[in-house]
Design a protein around this motif. Sequence first.
Motif, PDB file in Angstrom:
ATOM      1  N   LEU A  43     -58.520   4.702 -17.834  1.00 33.44           N
ATOM      2  CA  LEU A  43     -57.312   4.905 -17.054  1.00 33.44           C
ATOM      3  C   LEU A  43     -57.593   4.374 -15.658  1.00 33.44           C
ATOM      4  O   LEU A  43     -58.506   4.846 -14.978  1.00 33.44           O
ATOM      5  CB  LEU A  43     -56.967   6.395 -16.999  1.00 33.44           C
ATOM      6  CG  LEU A  43     -55.567   6.780 -16.535  1.00 33.44           C
ATOM      7  CD1 LEU A  43     -54.532   6.384 -17.586  1.00 33.44           C
ATOM      8  CD2 LEU A  43     -55.499   8.291 -16.281  1.00 33.44           C
ATOM      9  N   GLU A  47     -52.738   3.544 -13.008  1.00 37.44           N
ATOM     10  CA  GLU A  47     -52.211   4.325 -14.133  1.00 37.44           C
ATOM     11  C   GLU A  47     -52.342   5.817 -13.877  1.00 37.44           C
ATOM     12  O   GLU A  47     -51.445   6.607 -14.234  1.00 37.44           O
ATOM     13  CB  GLU A  47     -52.941   3.929 -15.413  1.00 37.44           C
ATOM     14  CG  GLU A  47     -52.624   2.504 -15.880  1.00 37.44           C
ATOM     15  CD  GLU A  47     -53.582   2.016 -16.950  1.00 37.44           C
ATOM     16  OE1 GLU A  47     -53.209   1.073 -17.679  1.00 37.44           O
ATOM     17  OE2 GLU A  47     -54.716   2.562 -17.051  1.00 37.44           O
ATOM     18  N   ARG A  78     -57.109  14.565 -20.324  1.00 39.61           N
ATOM     19  CA  ARG A  78     -56.562  13.851 -19.170  1.00 39.61           C
ATOM     20  C   ARG A  78     -55.603  14.746 -18.383  1.00 39.61           C
ATOM     21  O   ARG A  78     -55.559  14.706 -17.148  1.00 39.61           O
ATOM     22  CB  ARG A  78     -55.858  12.574 -19.621  1.00 39.61           C
ATOM     23  CG  ARG A  78     -56.832  11.507 -20.087  1.00 39.61           C
ATOM     24  CD  ARG A  78     -56.138  10.183 -20.372  1.00 39.61           C
ATOM     25  NE  ARG A  78     -57.133   9.150 -20.701  1.00 39.61           N
ATOM     26  CZ  ARG A  78     -56.834   7.895 -20.952  1.00 39.61           C
ATOM     27  NH1 ARG A  78     -55.558   7.487 -20.924  1.00 39.61           N
ATOM     28  NH2 ARG A  78     -57.785   7.024 -21.237  1.00 39.61           N
TER      29      ARG A  78
END
Length: 517
Positions: A43, A47, A78
């Motif tokens: 990521l 992002e 996440r």
Amino acid sequence: MKSATSRRYGRKMVPLDPNPRPLDHVLMGEGDAPALVDRAGVLTFAEAEEQVGRLAGWLAMQRLSAGDRIATWLPKTRQACLMPLAAARAGLIHVPINPLLKRAQVAYILADSGAKLLLTQPTRAATLEAEDVAGVSVHVTPGGGDKLPLSAQDSQGLAAILYTSGSTGRPKGVMLSHANLWLGANSVAHYLRLGPQDVVLAVLPLSFDYGQNQLFSTWAAGAAVAPLDYLTPRDVVKAVERVGATTLAGVPPLWVQLLEAEWPDSAARQLRRLTNSGGALTVRMVRALRQRFPDADLYPMYGLTESFRSTFLDPALVDGHPESIGREVPHAEVMIVRADGSNAATGEPGELVHAGPLVAQGYWQDPERTAQRFRPAPGFSRYGGTAVWSGDTAVRGGDGLLRFVGRDDEMIKSAGNRISPGEIEEAIVTGEEAVEAVAVGVPDARLGQAIVVVLRGEPSRETHLRDRLRRELPNFMQPVRYEWRDELPRNPNGKLDRAALRASVSNAGNGSGEAGN
């Protein structure tokens, strides 16, 4: 042994910044640089910023008011990594809950914090009863929302409440502001000399101030975090190889396990930085780490959740002073104070007192315990204001380095966790196996301290007690030994004599049994 410290001085340091920003501004890497590395892939910072904004937008749709508490009870997903920033952006206060905790501890934290929303997983949600989540909106999958822009939150406003055990009774919530978290990230990124080339393997719980700072300090330096939930030391070794980790933070029991694991030479030499807190490293352990990881700088540190981080020892001094906890970190003032409030002389033991902008804002809804720990700084303090009086004894040597002498409270520090004896005792006496119980910590080579319980009741029901506690308490709270007695000693006030019990248990053995999992 080749010294690793010469490499540090060629690295560009993150500039010290005494001006805090809202926590959600901490994603400071280049847009296409990696911010998060996990099994799902990479990521980037761009992002991550997009996802934080959309998570904050989803929170804004949940009919919450500014300052409401939202809790997460998650492994290192996440969402768990990004939610501290999303909550801050939405004007909410994040309450991370250790994923190892069980129903009773989670229910207490939800009730005490007054959380209005809980984000968790279906299997975890299923363990909670209706009364545990009364007034709490439980979600297992956050939806999408319109992206919220960078916030303009007051840096002195609350951003998080981290729950930490007290020496007696229930856990207490440490109130942390945006400034506390921002300046902590800036301080650590600076003195660790983190940079965009680094990958930090995050193995510590995100509900732990040390673990949460791994995220913020790494991102403040423009580096990448690789979150890891592990079961065995071998998992950590494999992850170091898999993600190309340069940095690993740990607590003493983890280092014991990692030193026992087999390390390919390439993986051991890949690490450039080891950091330790949550308990003192022994001289023997320092020597072993320096030998196993010869290319890594070693940073011994000392801190409290109430003041985040107080001291660190420069790696250049570790070989010559392996017993030291170093000097104060940037943005902190650390003093050694006599009982009368005056400045202790060089070589004179005193209470370690921490002042400055890293000091937390007290305990959530607990003015009595706040007044005990958070008191006016000594008159000779350069920062003044409120200070954290640690209750720990330390001494400053003629070289200016601090050395930890002892911990004055009754906390048990096992496997890097600060554990309240009262929580264990309460869990025991709620059953029918024992009528009185006292939990103490005894020295243990692997755990730091092992939990031994002295109790009065029905010894024949010990197996039942062990089975019940396995269901009700996380594995790091499981006692390794039970000592059944006909009577427990009391002091003149009629209270259980904990000091006498601790001494008798320590003299009886070192608690080297295995805790049930």
